[in-house]
Design a protein around this motif. Structure first.
Motif, PDB file in Angstrom:
ATOM      1  N   MET A   1       0.844  -1.191   0.000  1.00 31.52           N
ATOM      2  CA  MET A   1       0.000   0.000   0.000  1.00 31.52           C
ATOM      3  C   MET A   1       0.878   1.240   0.000  1.00 31.52           C
ATOM      4  O   MET A   1       1.843   1.330   0.771  1.00 31.52           O
ATOM      5  N   THR A   2       0.566   2.196  -0.852  1.00 33.02           N
ATOM      6  CA  THR A   2       1.335   3.435  -0.903  1.00 33.02           C
ATOM      7  C   THR A   2       1.076   4.259   0.361  1.00 33.02           C
ATOM      8  O   THR A   2       0.055   4.085   1.041  1.00 33.02           O
ATOM      9  N   PRO A   3       1.993   5.192   0.703  1.00 31.98           N
ATOM     10  CA  PRO A   3       1.749   6.051   1.868  1.00 31.98           C
ATOM     11  C   PRO A   3       0.419   6.785   1.778  1.00 31.98           C
ATOM     12  O   PRO A   3      -0.319   6.858   2.766  1.00 31.98           O
ATOM     13  N   ALA A   4       0.092   7.339   0.609  1.00 32.68           N
ATOM     14  CA  ALA A   4      -1.163   8.078   0.459  1.00 32.68           C
ATOM     15  C   ALA A   4      -2.367   7.167   0.683  1.00 32.68           C
ATOM     16  O   ALA A   4      -3.359   7.567   1.315  1.00 32.68           O
ATOM     17  N   ALA A   5      -2.295   5.943   0.185  1.00 33.75           N
ATOM     18  CA  ALA A   5      -3.397   5.002   0.351  1.00 33.75           C
ATOM     19  C   ALA A   5      -3.549   4.586   1.813  1.00 33.75           C
ATOM     20  O   ALA A   5      -4.672   4.447   2.319  1.00 33.75           O
ATOM     21  N   ALA A   6      -2.427   4.382   2.507  1.00 34.17           N
ATOM     22  CA  ALA A   6      -2.484   4.001   3.921  1.00 34.17           C
ATOM     23  C   ALA A   6      -3.095   5.115   4.763  1.00 34.17           C
ATOM     24  O   ALA A   6      -3.918   4.869   5.653  1.00 34.17           O
ATOM     25  N   VAL A   7      -2.717   6.361   4.464  1.00 34.01           N
ATOM     26  CA  VAL A   7      -3.252   7.510   5.190  1.00 34.01           C
ATOM     27  C   VAL A   7      -4.748   7.673   4.902  1.00 34.01           C
ATOM     28  O   VAL A   7      -5.545   7.952   5.805  1.00 34.01           O
ATOM     29  N   GLN A 120      -8.889  16.083  13.187  1.00 32.34           N
ATOM     30  CA  GLN A 120      -7.499  16.510  13.051  1.00 32.34           C
ATOM     31  C   GLN A 120      -6.601  15.379  12.538  1.00 32.34           C
ATOM     32  O   GLN A 120      -5.663  15.620  11.778  1.00 32.34           O
ATOM     33  N   SER A 121      -6.917  14.153  12.918  1.00 33.43           N
ATOM     34  CA  SER A 121      -6.089  13.015  12.511  1.00 33.43           C
ATOM     35  C   SER A 121      -6.181  12.712  11.025  1.00 33.43           C
ATOM     36  O   SER A 121      -5.354  11.980  10.484  1.00 33.43           O
ATOM     37  N   THR A 122      -7.201  13.275  10.348  1.00 33.63           N
ATOM     38  CA  THR A 122      -7.394  12.977   8.920  1.00 33.63           C
ATOM     39  C   THR A 122      -6.787  14.031   8.009  1.00 33.63           C
ATOM     40  O   THR A 122      -6.859  13.905   6.789  1.00 33.63           O
ATOM     41  N   MET A 123      -6.197  15.088   8.561  1.00 27.13           N
ATOM     42  CA  MET A 123      -5.721  16.200   7.739  1.00 27.13           C
ATOM     43  C   MET A 123      -4.638  15.797   6.742  1.00 27.13           C
ATOM     44  O   MET A 123      -4.486  16.410   5.690  1.00 27.13           O
ATOM     45  N   LEU A 124      -3.864  14.762   7.066  1.00 28.40           N
ATOM     46  CA  LEU A 124      -2.766  14.373   6.189  1.00 28.40           C
ATOM     47  C   LEU A 124      -3.259  13.868   4.833  1.00 28.40           C
ATOM     48  O   LEU A 124      -2.487  13.792   3.878  1.00 28.40           O
ATOM     49  N   THR A 125      -4.536  13.535   4.720  1.00 26.81           N
ATOM     50  CA  THR A 125      -5.066  13.094   3.421  1.00 26.81           C
ATOM     51  C   THR A 125      -5.007  14.206   2.379  1.00 26.81           C
ATOM     52  O   THR A 125      -5.093  13.939   1.185  1.00 26.81           O
ATOM     53  N   ALA A 126      -4.858  15.466   2.820  1.00 25.90           N
ATOM     54  CA  ALA A 126      -4.777  16.590   1.891  1.00 25.90           C
ATOM     55  C   ALA A 126      -3.344  16.926   1.503  1.00 25.90           C
ATOM     56  O   ALA A 126      -3.111  17.888   0.763  1.00 25.90           O
ATOM     57  N   SER A 127      -2.386  16.138   1.965  1.00 30.94           N
ATOM     58  CA  SER A 127      -0.978  16.400   1.664  1.00 30.94           C
ATOM     59  C   SER A 127      -0.598  15.895   0.277  1.00 30.94           C
ATOM     60  O   SER A 127      -1.049  14.834  -0.153  1.00 30.94           O
ATOM     61  N   LYS A 128       0.252  16.655  -0.389  1.00 26.94           N
ATOM     62  CA  LYS A 128       0.781  16.248  -1.693  1.00 26.94           C
ATOM     63  C   LYS A 128       2.152  15.595  -1.569  1.00 26.94           C
ATOM     64  O   LYS A 128       2.716  15.129  -2.571  1.00 26.94           O
ATOM     65  N   ASP A 129       2.706  15.560  -0.370  1.00 32.79           N
ATOM     66  CA  ASP A 129       4.063  15.020  -0.206  1.00 32.79           C
ATOM     67  C   ASP A 129       4.150  13.998   0.927  1.00 32.79           C
ATOM     68  O   ASP A 129       5.197  13.843   1.553  1.00 32.79           O
ATOM     69  N   VAL A 130       3.044  13.309   1.208  1.00 27.55           N
ATOM     70  CA  VAL A 130       3.056  12.326   2.282  1.00 27.55           C
ATOM     71  C   VAL A 130       4.041  11.204   1.956  1.00 27.55           C
ATOM     72  O   VAL A 130       4.118  10.728   0.827  1.00 27.55           O
ATOM     73  N   ARG A 131       4.797  10.802   2.950  1.00 25.60           N
ATOM     74  CA  ARG A 131       5.819   9.778   2.752  1.00 25.60           C
ATOM     75  C   ARG A 131       5.959   8.909   4.011  1.00 25.60           C
ATOM     76  O   ARG A 131       5.615   9.342   5.107  1.00 25.60           O
ATOM     77  N   LYS A 132       6.454   7.705   3.798  1.00 25.70           N
ATOM     78  CA  LYS A 132       6.685   6.789   4.909  1.00 25.70           C
ATOM     79  C   LYS A 132       8.055   7.075   5.514  1.00 25.70           C
ATOM     80  O   LYS A 132       9.038   7.236   4.800  1.00 25.70           O
ATOM     81  N   ILE A 133       8.110   7.128   6.841  1.00 24.09           N
ATOM     82  CA  ILE A 133       9.374   7.387   7.532  1.00 24.09           C
ATOM     83  C   ILE A 133      10.004   6.077   8.009  1.00 24.09           C
ATOM     84  O   ILE A 133      11.056   5.680   7.548  1.00 24.09           O
TER      85      ILE A 133
END
Length: 264
Positions: A1-7, A120-133
Motif C-alpha cells: 500500500m502506498t503512503p497516500a493510500a495508507a493515510v 485533526q487526525s485525517t488532515m494528512l489526506t490533503a498532503s501532496k508530499d506524504v511519505r513513509k518514515i
C-alpha cells in the motif's frame, strides 16, 4: 500500500469512530506547555477533559465537560471564592468538536483543543508530499510513521476532488479546524498508523497568527503568533464513554457571575 493510500484508509476508518479516549501533550500558542487527557463520544457530541497548561491558570489542573449543549468547569484553577459555594461553573450554549464559527468554550480551552482529534487526525489526506518514515513503537504497539505537509489550499483542493459525501465532509471539517487553529501557511503532520490500519497517534506543527486591538477605538491587527507543536495519542477507540453533568446544586451559572469566567 502506498503512503497516500495508507493515510486515506486510516482517515476513512476514523470517520466510523464513535468514542475515543486520548492524550494531548505539547506546546500551544498563548497557553504554553499543555498536558491533557480526555474521553469523547461522537453522537451526541460529548467530551470530558482534565488539563494542565503552564501558561494559563498558573499551571493548576482544570476539568472541563461538555454535555447536552452546556459546558461545566471545575478544578484548582477556578477561583472558588467567586462560585458562591459551588464547585463548578456552567455556561451555555457551549459546543466542542466543531469549527471556528460553532465552537464555544468561553475561552476556557485552547482553540487547538476545541476541535475533535478524530477530524485533526485525517488532515494528512490533503498532503501532496506524504511519505513513509519508518516503523516505530507507539504506546507499546508497533506503528508505521508517515509524514507530510498540509495547507489550506491543499485541503480545499482535496475537498473539490473528493469522491463521495463522507470524503468531502471530511475535508470540509478539516478546513474548518485548520482555520480554527489560526494556522499560518504550512502545517507539518506526522501520523502513526498501527498494523490494524487505524490511527495511533499524530503530531501537528506549524506557525500561527494572532489578533490584537479591535476595541476602544484601536484597529484590529493580525500579528505573528506562537508556534504550535501538539501530539495526540489515541488510547482507546470505540469503548464505552460516560460524561455526566455535575450535580445542579453544586453548579453556578456563568451568566450570574459579574466578573465572567472565574479562572486565574
Amino acid at each position: 500500500m502506498t503512503p497516500a493510500a495508507a493515510v486515506a484508509k486510516a482517515a476513512s476508518d476514523a470517520e466510523r469512530i464513535t468514542s475515543l479516549h486520548y492524550r494531548v501533550t505539547g506546546t500551544v500558542p498563548e497557553w504554553g506547555r499543555v498536558k491533557a487527557e480526555a474521553s469523547m463520544r461522537t453522537a451526541p457530541m460529548t467530551m470530558g477533559m482534565e488539563m494542565n497548561a503552564t501558561g494559563r491558570y498558573g499551571g493548576s489542573p482544570l476539568e472541563v465537560r461538555f454535555v447536552d449543549g452546556a459546558m461545566y468547569v471545575h478544578g484548582d484553577a477556578v477561583e472558588s471564592e467567586k462560585l458562591k459555594g459551588a464547585s463548578w461553573f456552567s455556561a451555555e450554549p457551549a459546543a466542542w468538536g466543531l469549527d471556528l464559527t460553532e465552537n464555544n468554550s468561553y475561552g476556557t480551552l485552547p482553540r487547538q483543543l476545541e476541535g475533535t482529534p478524530v477530524v485533526q487526525s485525517t488532515m494528512l489526506t490533503a498532503s501532496k508530499d506524504v511519505r513513509k518514515i519508518r516503523t516505530e513503537p507507539v504506546d507499546g504497539a508497533r506503528a508505521t510513521h508517515y509524514k507530510g505537509t498540509v495547507t489550506s489550499d491543499g485541503i480545499e483542493a482535496a475537498r473539490d476532488a473528493a469522491v463521495g459525501k463522507a470524503a468531502r465532509e471530511r475535508q470540509i471539517n478539516s478546513l474548518g479546524q485548520f482555520w480554527a487553529m489560526r494556522l499560518k501557511g504550512t502545517l507539518t503532520v506526522d501520523l502513526w498508523i498501527g498494523d490494524d490500519g487505524r490511527t495511533k497517534q499524530f503530531r501537528m506543527r506549524g506557525d500561527t497568527y494572532a489578533s490584537k486591538g479591535g476595541s476602544e477605538g484601536k484597529p484590529l491587527q493580525i500579528v505573528d503568533g506562537d508556534p504550535l507543536d501538539m501530539t495526540v495519542t489515541f488510547l482507546d477507540v470505540d469503548q464505552p464513554v460516560t460524561v455526566e453533568a455535575p450535580p445542579a446544586e453544586d453548579t453556578v451559572d456563568l451568566a450570574g457571575l459579574a466578573d465572567g469566567v472565574p479562572t486565574g
